[in-house]
Design a protein around this motif. Structure first.
Motif, PDB file in Angstrom:
ATOM      1  N   ARG A 197      -2.870  -0.534  -3.461  1.00 45.93           N
ATOM      2  CA  ARG A 197      -3.576  -0.826  -2.217  1.00 45.93           C
ATOM      3  C   ARG A 197      -3.540  -2.327  -1.986  1.00 45.93           C
ATOM      4  O   ARG A 197      -3.979  -3.108  -2.837  1.00 45.93           O
ATOM      5  CB  ARG A 197      -5.032  -0.326  -2.286  1.00 45.93           C
ATOM      6  CG  ARG A 197      -5.834  -0.569  -1.002  1.00 45.93           C
ATOM      7  CD  ARG A 197      -5.280   0.223   0.174  1.00 45.93           C
ATOM      8  NE  ARG A 197      -6.001  -0.045   1.392  1.00 45.93           N
ATOM      9  CZ  ARG A 197      -7.090   0.630   1.809  1.00 45.93           C
ATOM     10  NH1 ARG A 197      -7.566   1.622   1.060  1.00 45.93           N
ATOM     11  NH2 ARG A 197      -7.671   0.329   2.932  1.00 45.93           N
ATOM     12  N   ASP A 198      -2.995  -2.723  -0.827  1.00 46.95           N
ATOM     13  CA  ASP A 198      -2.838  -4.129  -0.480  1.00 46.95           C
ATOM     14  C   ASP A 198      -4.037  -4.587   0.346  1.00 46.95           C
ATOM     15  O   ASP A 198      -4.295  -4.069   1.429  1.00 46.95           O
ATOM     16  CB  ASP A 198      -1.542  -4.318   0.314  1.00 46.95           C
ATOM     17  CG  ASP A 198      -1.092  -5.769   0.336  1.00 46.95           C
ATOM     18  OD1 ASP A 198      -1.965  -6.652   0.305  1.00 46.95           O
ATOM     19  OD2 ASP A 198       0.123  -6.015   0.389  1.00 46.95           O
TER      20      ASP A 198
ATOM     21  N   VAL B  57      -3.847  -7.270  -4.583  1.00 45.96           N
ATOM     22  CA  VAL B  57      -3.364  -5.893  -4.652  1.00 45.96           C
ATOM     23  C   VAL B  57      -3.960  -5.236  -5.894  1.00 45.96           C
ATOM     24  O   VAL B  57      -3.926  -5.805  -6.985  1.00 45.96           O
ATOM     25  CB  VAL B  57      -1.830  -5.834  -4.710  1.00 45.96           C
ATOM     26  CG1 VAL B  57      -1.348  -4.389  -4.823  1.00 45.96           C
ATOM     27  CG2 VAL B  57      -1.220  -6.490  -3.477  1.00 45.96           C
ATOM     28  N   ALA B  58      -4.517  -4.045  -5.726  1.00 44.80           N
ATOM     29  CA  ALA B  58      -5.068  -3.280  -6.842  1.00 44.80           C
ATOM     30  C   ALA B  58      -4.401  -1.914  -6.869  1.00 44.80           C
ATOM     31  O   ALA B  58      -3.928  -1.407  -5.845  1.00 44.80           O
ATOM     32  CB  ALA B  58      -6.582  -3.126  -6.707  1.00 44.80           C
ATOM     33  N   GLY B  59      -4.367  -1.306  -8.052  1.00 51.49           N
ATOM     34  CA  GLY B  59      -3.735  -0.003  -8.141  1.00 51.49           C
ATOM     35  C   GLY B  59      -3.990   0.678  -9.470  1.00 51.49           C
ATOM     36  O   GLY B  59      -4.649   0.135 -10.365  1.00 51.49           O
TER      37      GLY B  59
ATOM     38  N   THR C 128       0.825  -1.200   0.000  1.00 48.95           N
ATOM     39  CA  THR C 128       0.000   0.000   0.000  1.00 48.95           C
ATOM     40  C   THR C 128       0.865   1.258   0.000  1.00 48.95           C
ATOM     41  O   THR C 128       1.806   1.367   0.788  1.00 48.95           O
ATOM     42  CB  THR C 128      -0.927   0.025   1.224  1.00 48.95           C
ATOM     43  OG1 THR C 128      -1.795  -1.112   1.166  1.00 48.95           O
ATOM     44  CG2 THR C 128      -1.761   1.291   1.258  1.00 48.95           C
ATOM     45  N   GLY C 129       0.527   2.201  -0.886  1.00 43.27           N
ATOM     46  CA  GLY C 129       1.229   3.474  -0.891  1.00 43.27           C
ATOM     47  C   GLY C 129       1.437   4.049  -2.284  1.00 43.27           C
ATOM     48  O   GLY C 129       1.204   3.380  -3.300  1.00 43.27           O
ATOM     49  N   PHE C 130       1.875   5.304  -2.312  1.00 44.49           N
ATOM     50  CA  PHE C 130       2.201   5.982  -3.564  1.00 44.49           C
ATOM     51  C   PHE C 130       3.642   5.680  -3.959  1.00 44.49           C
ATOM     52  O   PHE C 130       4.495   5.392  -3.117  1.00 44.49           O
ATOM     53  CB  PHE C 130       2.021   7.499  -3.412  1.00 44.49           C
ATOM     54  CG  PHE C 130       0.593   7.933  -3.276  1.00 44.49           C
ATOM     55  CD1 PHE C 130      -0.177   8.178  -4.397  1.00 44.49           C
ATOM     56  CD2 PHE C 130       0.025   8.088  -2.015  1.00 44.49           C
ATOM     57  CE1 PHE C 130      -1.499   8.574  -4.275  1.00 44.49           C
ATOM     58  CE2 PHE C 130      -1.298   8.490  -1.882  1.00 44.49           C
ATOM     59  CZ  PHE C 130      -2.064   8.735  -3.021  1.00 44.49           C
ATOM     60  N   TYR C 131       3.919   5.770  -5.270  1.00 45.25           N
ATOM     61  CA  TYR C 131       5.272   5.557  -5.766  1.00 45.25           C
ATOM     62  C   TYR C 131       5.467   6.342  -7.057  1.00 45.25           C
ATOM     63  O   TYR C 131       4.507   6.738  -7.725  1.00 45.25           O
ATOM     64  CB  TYR C 131       5.545   4.070  -6.005  1.00 45.25           C
ATOM     65  CG  TYR C 131       4.671   3.436  -7.062  1.00 45.25           C
ATOM     66  CD1 TYR C 131       5.074   3.370  -8.390  1.00 45.25           C
ATOM     67  CD2 TYR C 131       3.432   2.888  -6.730  1.00 45.25           C
ATOM     68  CE1 TYR C 131       4.271   2.785  -9.361  1.00 45.25           C
ATOM     69  CE2 TYR C 131       2.626   2.304  -7.685  1.00 45.25           C
ATOM     70  CZ  TYR C 131       3.048   2.248  -9.000  1.00 45.25           C
ATOM     71  OH  TYR C 131       2.251   1.685  -9.958  1.00 45.25           O
TER      72      TYR C 131
ATOM     73  N   GLY D  13      -3.043  -7.489  -8.935  1.00 36.47           N
ATOM     74  CA  GLY D  13      -1.961  -8.442  -8.760  1.00 36.47           C
ATOM     75  C   GLY D  13      -2.115  -9.313  -7.532  1.00 36.47           C
ATOM     76  O   GLY D  13      -3.065  -9.169  -6.748  1.00 36.47           O
ATOM     77  N   TYR D  14      -1.155 -10.214  -7.365  1.00 35.30           N
ATOM     78  CA  TYR D  14      -1.131 -11.172  -6.257  1.00 35.30           C
ATOM     79  C   TYR D  14       0.057 -10.866  -5.358  1.00 35.30           C
ATOM     80  O   TYR D  14       1.207 -10.808  -5.821  1.00 35.30           O
ATOM     81  CB  TYR D  14      -1.042 -12.599  -6.795  1.00 35.30           C
ATOM     82  CG  TYR D  14      -0.867 -13.647  -5.719  1.00 35.30           C
ATOM     83  CD1 TYR D  14      -1.926 -14.005  -4.892  1.00 35.30           C
ATOM     84  CD2 TYR D  14       0.370 -14.258  -5.517  1.00 35.30           C
ATOM     85  CE1 TYR D  14      -1.760 -14.957  -3.898  1.00 35.30           C
ATOM     86  CE2 TYR D  14       0.544 -15.214  -4.530  1.00 35.30           C
ATOM     87  CZ  TYR D  14      -0.524 -15.559  -3.722  1.00 35.30           C
ATOM     88  OH  TYR D  14      -0.359 -16.502  -2.737  1.00 35.30           O
TER      89      TYR D  14
END
Length: 207
Positions: free
Chosen positions: A89-90, A95-97, A45-48, A126-127
């Motif tokens: 976001r985990d 995981v989605a984003g 989870t977080g911005f990058y 993703g997984y």
């Protein structure tokens, strides 16, 4: 005589008591078992944000032009480089984003000068396998290009797949394949079909 009988009785009685009690093994205290704490799970989870570089594989479908060239495709390879920013976001194992990327594409192996700018908005799913995040993606893209001084542009949808690796809690590495399909109005209102595929290596900083 009485003394001999008394001594014999004491010896016999002590032997009988020892036999009745049996052998008692010494008590050995077991060493305490130290439970190891499980390794902490990775949290995506977080911005990058970061940079990417890679190769381009394009296939251009040419119009008829009235000379029987319908169905002819021209392929070319080039390079791309650019910037990206996103958010993940985990949700546990899922995981989605979303990610927005900009790329400059040039250096195509063609006899004419071709270059372009590609902007893509992606949705990722993703997984979470720990430090690795394999994922699939869909994208909406806009491509602005220039061919021998003539400008053109187009929009199109695409899909792809990739994987991210959490090298440190703040630093990610990634690899991704993505393709987008565009319908371009370039020459005398003739519509061209363009398949624009990229393979990318990326480095990202997590905020």
């Amino acid at each position: 005589m009485n003394n001999k009988i008394l001594i014999a009785s004491l010896i016999f009685g002590g032997a009988t008591t020892a036999m009745a009690g049996g052998y008692t093994a010494p008590v050995v205290e077991a060493e305490p078992v130290v439970a190891l704490a499980p390794a902490p799970a990775s949290d995506w989870t977080g911005f990058y944000g970061g940079v990417q570089i890679g190769g381009v594989d394009l296939s251009l479908g040419l119009p008829d032009f009235g000379v029987g060239a319908d169905g002819l495709h021209v392929g070319a390879d080039g390079h791309h480089y650019g910037l990206h920013a996103g958010y993940l976001r985990d949700y546990g194992q899922f995981v989605a984003g979303a990610e927005l990327s900009y790329d400059k594409a040039d250096d195509f192996d063609l006899p004419v000068n071709l270059e372009g700018e590609l902007i893509r908005a992606k949705l990722l799913a993703g997984y979470d396998s720990g430090k690795f995040l394999p994922y699939a993606a869909i994208s909406f893209a806009r491509l602005d290009g220039e061919l021998e001084g003539e400008s053109w542009d187009g929009t199109g949808f695409g899909y792809g797949a990739g994987a991210k690796f959490m090298a440190t809690p703040r630093f990610m590495l990634g690899i991704e394949w993505m393709t987008n399909e565009f319908d371009l109005d370039v020459i005398e209102e003739q519509e061209l079909d363009l398949d624009f595929g990229t393979i990318s290596l990326s480095a990202s900083y997590r905020f």
